[in-house]
Enzyme design. Structure first.
Site, PDB file in Angstrom:
ATOM      1  N   LYS A 175       0.814  -1.184   0.000  1.00 40.55           N
ATOM      2  CA  LYS A 175       0.000   0.000   0.000  1.00 40.55           C
ATOM      3  C   LYS A 175       0.860   1.251   0.000  1.00 40.55           C
ATOM      4  O   LYS A 175       0.405   2.327  -0.333  1.00 40.55           O
ATOM      5  CB  LYS A 175      -0.905   0.043   1.228  1.00 40.55           C
ATOM      6  N   GLY A 176       2.102   1.095   0.388  1.00 42.98           N
ATOM      7  CA  GLY A 176       2.973   2.237   0.610  1.00 42.98           C
ATOM      8  C   GLY A 176       3.195   3.142  -0.581  1.00 42.98           C
ATOM      9  O   GLY A 176       3.382   4.343  -0.432  1.00 42.98           O
ATOM     10  N   GLU A 226       8.045   1.929  -6.329  1.00 36.68           N
ATOM     11  CA  GLU A 226       8.217   1.472  -4.950  1.00 36.68           C
ATOM     12  C   GLU A 226       8.322   2.662  -4.013  1.00 36.68           C
ATOM     13  O   GLU A 226       8.893   3.685  -4.379  1.00 36.68           O
ATOM     14  CB  GLU A 226       9.493   0.615  -4.885  1.00 36.68           C
ATOM     15  N   ASP A 285      14.453  -0.962   1.670  1.00 42.36           N
ATOM     16  CA  ASP A 285      15.215  -1.196   2.899  1.00 42.36           C
ATOM     17  C   ASP A 285      16.318  -2.208   2.588  1.00 42.36           C
ATOM     18  O   ASP A 285      17.339  -1.860   2.041  1.00 42.36           O
ATOM     19  CB  ASP A 285      14.306  -1.749   4.010  1.00 42.36           C
ATOM     20  N   PHE A 327      13.326   4.153  10.945  1.00 41.82           N
ATOM     21  CA  PHE A 327      11.965   3.753  10.589  1.00 41.82           C
ATOM     22  C   PHE A 327      11.171   5.021  10.278  1.00 41.82           C
ATOM     23  O   PHE A 327      10.989   5.873  11.147  1.00 41.82           O
ATOM     24  CB  PHE A 327      11.299   2.959  11.713  1.00 41.82           C
ATOM     25  N   VAL A 328      10.720   5.140   9.024  1.00 45.36           N
ATOM     26  CA  VAL A 328      10.054   6.360   8.577  1.00 45.36           C
ATOM     27  C   VAL A 328       8.593   6.101   8.230  1.00 45.36           C
ATOM     28  O   VAL A 328       8.207   4.980   7.855  1.00 45.36           O
ATOM     29  CB  VAL A 328      10.776   6.997   7.372  1.00 45.36           C
ATOM     30  N   ASP A 346       3.715   3.580   6.477  1.00 47.80           N
ATOM     31  CA  ASP A 346       2.927   3.472   7.703  1.00 47.80           C
ATOM     32  C   ASP A 346       3.646   2.691   8.793  1.00 47.80           C
ATOM     33  O   ASP A 346       4.669   2.053   8.555  1.00 47.80           O
ATOM     34  CB  ASP A 346       1.608   2.757   7.402  1.00 47.80           C
ATOM     35  N   ARG A 376       0.104   7.112   7.185  1.00 46.53           N
ATOM     36  CA  ARG A 376       0.232   7.130   5.724  1.00 46.53           C
ATOM     37  C   ARG A 376      -0.076   8.491   5.117  1.00 46.53           C
ATOM     38  O   ARG A 376       0.481   8.854   4.099  1.00 46.53           O
ATOM     39  CB  ARG A 376      -0.720   6.113   5.079  1.00 46.53           C
TER      40      ARG A 376
END
Length: 183
Positions: free
Chosen positions: A47-48, A103, A107, A156-157, A163, A169
């Protein structure tokens, strides 16, 4: 939701809405130059990548089709497990098509390398990658990414589609989430 409403939950804003908008316009020009007059299938990774895909697809002038995949290697955690599951497959056959994977973030690169290999195995004419964000210090495998919006630290963003447990989000920029929220 704006960044001011979650000030206590974030430690730093890395990228503003304005910086994202400017970079998307630059990426769109590079993508248009690369594909010239070819049709391109944009494959958004749910979903990102929803926000990025929507904005990028409007900025690109090339003829594009859009489709979506949902793949997971995270579950509800904050680090990749390395085991990829397809949650939603493409509706479009990629055979003979020029595919551009859209994308949100790279990571470890494990999920993306699997996705590139999967689409190549399906007979795509070409598979390229555009990522809004990349964490060079988190890479476990080398993935050929043609276009990158921003390199960021291994934090962690959240925001702009990214999210934590389906929250954050809709933040307009990208921010570092405080470890106190997820630890």
């Amino acid at each position: 939701m704006d960044l001011e409403t979650v000030t206590a939950e974030i430690t730093q804003v890395l990228i503003t809405k304005e910086q994202i908008e400017t970079r998307i316009q630059e990426l769109a020009k590079e993508i248009d130059a690369h594909y010239d007059s070819k049709d391109v299938l944009l494959v958004g990774v749910l979903k990102g990548a929803v926000m990025f895909m929507a904005d990028l697809s409007r900025a690109v002038q090339s003829r594009v089709q859009m489709d979506w995949m949902a793949v997971s290697s995270y579950g509800s955690g904050t680090t990749s497990s390395g085991v990829v599951r397809i949650l939603k497959d493409l509706d479009t056959d990629v055979l003979g098509k020029d595919v551009l994977i859209v994308e949100d973030i790279i990571d470890s690169g494990l999920t993306l390398s699997w996705l590139v290999a999967n689409l190549e195995a399906r007979g795509a004419a070409s598979v390229e990658v555009v990522a809004l964000l990349r964490k060079p210090d988190a890479a476990k495998v080398d993935v050929d990414v043609r276009w990158v919006g921003f390199d960021i630290p291994n934090e962690f963003v959240v925001g702009y589609g990214l999210d934590y447990n389906e929250r954050y989000r809709t933040l307009p920029g990208v921010a570092v989430l405080s470890p106190s929220v997820y630890s």
